[in-house]
Scaffold this motif. Structure first.
Motif, PDB file in Angstrom:
ATOM      1  N   PRO A 249       0.804  -1.235   0.000  1.00 28.18           N
ATOM      2  CA  PRO A 249       0.000   0.000   0.000  1.00 28.18           C
ATOM      3  C   PRO A 249       0.831   1.275   0.000  1.00 28.18           C
ATOM      4  O   PRO A 249       0.295   2.347  -0.271  1.00 28.18           O
ATOM      5  CB  PRO A 249      -0.830  -0.120   1.279  1.00 28.18           C
ATOM      6  CG  PRO A 249      -0.054  -1.052   2.158  1.00 28.18           C
ATOM      7  CD  PRO A 249       0.635  -2.004   1.234  1.00 28.18           C
ATOM      8  N   ASN A 250       2.143   1.174   0.296  1.00 26.41           N
ATOM      9  CA  ASN A 250       2.976   2.379   0.320  1.00 26.41           C
ATOM     10  C   ASN A 250       3.662   2.645  -1.016  1.00 26.41           C
ATOM     11  O   ASN A 250       4.592   3.447  -1.089  1.00 26.41           O
ATOM     12  CB  ASN A 250       4.031   2.271   1.428  1.00 26.41           C
ATOM     13  CG  ASN A 250       4.952   1.073   1.238  1.00 26.41           C
ATOM     14  OD1 ASN A 250       4.715   0.240   0.363  1.00 26.41           O
ATOM     15  ND2 ASN A 250       5.993   0.988   2.041  1.00 26.41           N
ATOM     16  N   ARG A 251       3.217   1.971  -2.067  1.00 29.02           N
ATOM     17  CA  ARG A 251       3.784   2.228  -3.390  1.00 29.02           C
ATOM     18  C   ARG A 251       3.484   3.668  -3.827  1.00 29.02           C
ATOM     19  O   ARG A 251       2.452   4.251  -3.475  1.00 29.02           O
ATOM     20  CB  ARG A 251       3.206   1.258  -4.411  1.00 29.02           C
ATOM     21  CG  ARG A 251       3.635  -0.183  -4.244  1.00 29.02           C
ATOM     22  CD  ARG A 251       5.090  -0.389  -4.529  1.00 29.02           C
ATOM     23  NE  ARG A 251       5.419  -1.809  -4.715  1.00 29.02           N
ATOM     24  CZ  ARG A 251       6.646  -2.278  -4.834  1.00 29.02           C
ATOM     25  NH1 ARG A 251       7.672  -1.447  -4.789  1.00 29.02           N
ATOM     26  NH2 ARG A 251       6.859  -3.570  -5.009  1.00 29.02           N
ATOM     27  N   LYS A 252       4.385   4.211  -4.642  1.00 30.25           N
ATOM     28  CA  LYS A 252       4.233   5.577  -5.130  1.00 30.25           C
ATOM     29  C   LYS A 252       2.940   5.722  -5.925  1.00 30.25           C
ATOM     30  O   LYS A 252       2.624   4.894  -6.779  1.00 30.25           O
ATOM     31  CB  LYS A 252       5.432   5.924  -6.015  1.00 30.25           C
ATOM     32  CG  LYS A 252       5.406   7.350  -6.546  1.00 30.25           C
ATOM     33  CD  LYS A 252       6.627   7.628  -7.411  1.00 30.25           C
ATOM     34  CE  LYS A 252       6.591   9.039  -7.982  1.00 30.25           C
ATOM     35  NZ  LYS A 252       7.771   9.337  -8.836  1.00 30.25           N
ATOM     36  N   GLY A 253       2.169   6.778  -5.595  1.00 27.90           N
ATOM     37  CA  GLY A 253       0.934   7.060  -6.311  1.00 27.90           C
ATOM     38  C   GLY A 253      -0.306   6.487  -5.683  1.00 27.90           C
ATOM     39  O   GLY A 253      -1.428   6.796  -6.131  1.00 27.90           O
ATOM     40  N   PHE A 254      -0.162   5.667  -4.632  1.00 22.57           N
ATOM     41  CA  PHE A 254      -1.339   5.108  -3.974  1.00 22.57           C
ATOM     42  C   PHE A 254      -1.951   6.131  -3.023  1.00 22.57           C
ATOM     43  O   PHE A 254      -1.227   6.925  -2.407  1.00 22.57           O
ATOM     44  CB  PHE A 254      -0.948   3.845  -3.203  1.00 22.57           C
ATOM     45  CG  PHE A 254      -1.041   2.593  -4.019  1.00 22.57           C
ATOM     46  CD1 PHE A 254      -1.862   1.547  -3.625  1.00 22.57           C
ATOM     47  CD2 PHE A 254      -0.334   2.457  -5.198  1.00 22.57           C
ATOM     48  CE1 PHE A 254      -1.960   0.403  -4.382  1.00 22.57           C
ATOM     49  CE2 PHE A 254      -0.415   1.319  -5.960  1.00 22.57           C
ATOM     50  CZ  PHE A 254      -1.245   0.277  -5.543  1.00 22.57           C
ATOM     51  N   PRO A 255      -3.284   6.117  -2.877  1.00 23.51           N
ATOM     52  CA  PRO A 255      -3.951   7.060  -1.968  1.00 23.51           C
ATOM     53  C   PRO A 255      -3.444   6.910  -0.532  1.00 23.51           C
ATOM     54  O   PRO A 255      -3.157   5.802  -0.076  1.00 23.51           O
ATOM     55  CB  PRO A 255      -5.427   6.665  -2.078  1.00 23.51           C
ATOM     56  CG  PRO A 255      -5.541   5.967  -3.388  1.00 23.51           C
ATOM     57  CD  PRO A 255      -4.242   5.267  -3.604  1.00 23.51           C
ATOM     58  N   GLN A 256      -3.367   8.041   0.177  1.00 22.71           N
ATOM     59  CA  GLN A 256      -2.878   8.028   1.555  1.00 22.71           C
ATOM     60  C   GLN A 256      -3.756   7.176   2.454  1.00 22.71           C
ATOM     61  O   GLN A 256      -3.288   6.564   3.421  1.00 22.71           O
ATOM     62  CB  GLN A 256      -2.823   9.473   2.082  1.00 22.71           C
ATOM     63  CG  GLN A 256      -2.148   9.613   3.436  1.00 22.71           C
ATOM     64  CD  GLN A 256      -0.689   9.193   3.411  1.00 22.71           C
ATOM     65  OE1 GLN A 256       0.006   9.439   2.418  1.00 22.71           O
ATOM     66  NE2 GLN A 256      -0.218   8.573   4.485  1.00 22.71           N
ATOM     67  N   ARG A 257      -5.030   7.105   2.127  1.00 25.78           N
ATOM     68  CA  ARG A 257      -5.977   6.321   2.949  1.00 25.78           C
ATOM     69  C   ARG A 257      -5.576   4.847   2.999  1.00 25.78           C
ATOM     70  O   ARG A 257      -5.750   4.175   4.025  1.00 25.78           O
ATOM     71  CB  ARG A 257      -7.389   6.466   2.359  1.00 25.78           C
ATOM     72  CG  ARG A 257      -8.468   5.640   3.059  1.00 25.78           C
ATOM     73  CD  ARG A 257      -8.870   6.261   4.378  1.00 25.78           C
ATOM     74  NE  ARG A 257      -9.856   5.424   5.069  1.00 25.78           N
ATOM     75  CZ  ARG A 257     -11.154   5.429   4.805  1.00 25.78           C
ATOM     76  NH1 ARG A 257     -11.641   6.226   3.845  1.00 25.78           N
ATOM     77  NH2 ARG A 257     -11.988   4.673   5.480  1.00 25.78           N
ATOM     78  N   LEU A 258      -5.033   4.335   1.901  1.00 24.38           N
ATOM     79  CA  LEU A 258      -4.613   2.933   1.865  1.00 24.38           C
ATOM     80  C   LEU A 258      -3.336   2.699   2.670  1.00 24.38           C
ATOM     81  O   LEU A 258      -3.055   1.574   3.076  1.00 24.38           O
ATOM     82  CB  LEU A 258      -4.393   2.482   0.420  1.00 24.38           C
ATOM     83  CG  LEU A 258      -5.610   2.481  -0.498  1.00 24.38           C
ATOM     84  CD1 LEU A 258      -5.214   2.001  -1.895  1.00 24.38           C
ATOM     85  CD2 LEU A 258      -6.726   1.615   0.062  1.00 24.38           C
TER      86      LEU A 258
END
Length: 340
Positions: A249-258
């Motif tokens: 979930p910490n991949r670049k471009g993923f929403p902060q909520r995830l």
């Protein structure tokens, strides 16, 4: 219907041309050793008895290696032992111990010549197996990409250590397999950084290299969190693939909520969409993050438990599909371990 024997299928991969090349390499390497050490050879050295191997000798070598995976002994020399306890006549009858030790599959290259790559000596063999594997089989709709570790503790410049794998030391390969049959369609050996300039991560680039021959055929690519990025997902979709897999979930471009979903309740689901890509998070016993383009966030599947005393469970369809189709490489690895 024509009845086939296992040797018929074996010969589809190991053609006469490949066996002849192994025979030629063996002869060249051994004769080079004899020339370099002519003055230092002992009177009873096995090299003094050398004769060029035939294709039949090479096929005997292959049969011996497979048999060694079935019949385990403490050391290789024990297979030719004259000890009444360890003696197995089959091995001595098929090929002599001295000839077995002299057989090679590597491409000969003088020591004073720089190698094109670390895998140069065996690259022709990998290319041959990949070529034949692709010619003989048409991949199904669902395909899986994963890492494979081949056990090896010898001295090579690209040996890898992965403490999370059952086989911790060895050669690492990136494998593409059919999800339904576990047929290995292509394997690329990892020998370290290749110097290519790419916008994607090295792992993502390996996925593209594996699936490139299948572009625009509407296959669904399954891979785990080790590989996926938004960039890889978009490149595969643009190349005509569908995608499905777990993702960090910490991949670049993923929403902060995830990236901050520690307080999710069991059964809770969070979903975001970017163009054709769905990013979904669901909590069962733990939080699972998925990336896909061929499922909706409101699609669910009812899963029957293996234990009849347990209740049926509902899961998002993308997770159920991933669990069903991701194990193609794992099953292939399991079958190989019986002979390694």
């Amino acid at each position: 219907m024509l009845r086939r024997n296992p040797i018929d299928f074996f010969n589809l991969i190991w053609s006469d041309e490949a066996v002849q090349k192994i025979s030629k390499n063996t002869d060249l390497i051994t004769r080079s050793k004899i020339e370099q050490n002519q003055e230092n050879l002992k009177p009873h050295s096995r090299l003094r008895k050398w004769s060029s191997p035939s294709k039949a000798d090479i096929r005997r070598l292959m049969g011996i290696v497979i048999s060694m995976g079935v019949i385990r002994l403490p050391s290789i020399t024990d297979y030719w032992s004259s000890n009444n306890v360890l003696c197995i006549p089959f091995f001595r009858e098929v090929i002599s111990r001295d000839k077995f030790w002299n057989l090679h599959v590597a491409d000969p290259l003088p020591d004073n010549v720089s190698y094109p790559s670390k895998s140069y000596k065996i690259q022709w063999l990998l290319d041959h197996v990949n070529m034949r594997s692709q010619e003989l089989y048409e991949m199904g709709q669902n395909i899986a990409v994963d890492e494979t570790m081949v056990k090896f503790k010898g001295r090579i410049g690209f040996r890898q250590y992965n403490p999370k794998k059952p086989t911790k030391w060895g050669m690492k390969l990136f494998t593409l397999a059919d999800s339904n049959t576990s047929y290995m369609w292509q394997q690329n050996l990892y020998v370290g950084a290749d110097g290519r300039e790419t916008e994607l991560s090295k792992c993502a680039q390996h996925v593209l290299d594996l699936v490139e021959p299948l572009s625009n055929l509407s296959h669904t690519v399954y891979a785990d969190r080790y590989f996926w990025t938004l960039g890889l997902a978009q490149r595969l979709i643009d190349s005509g693939f569908n995608i499905n897999g777990t993702v960090m979930p910490n991949r670049k471009g993923f929403p902060q909520r995830l990236k901050s979903a520690k307080h999710m309740k069991p059964g809770e689901i969070i979903a975001f969409r970017k163009d054709d890509i769905l990013m979904l998070q669901w909590k069962d016993n733990r939080v699972v993050t998925m990336i896909t383009n061929n499922c909706r966030s409101d699609e669910w599947c009812t899963i029957k438990p293996k234990n009849p005393n347990h209740d049926t469970r509902n899961k998002p369809k993308c997770i159920a599909d991933y669990n069903k189709h991701m194990n193609g490489v794992d099953v292939n690895d399991q079958l190989c371990t019986y002979y390694l």
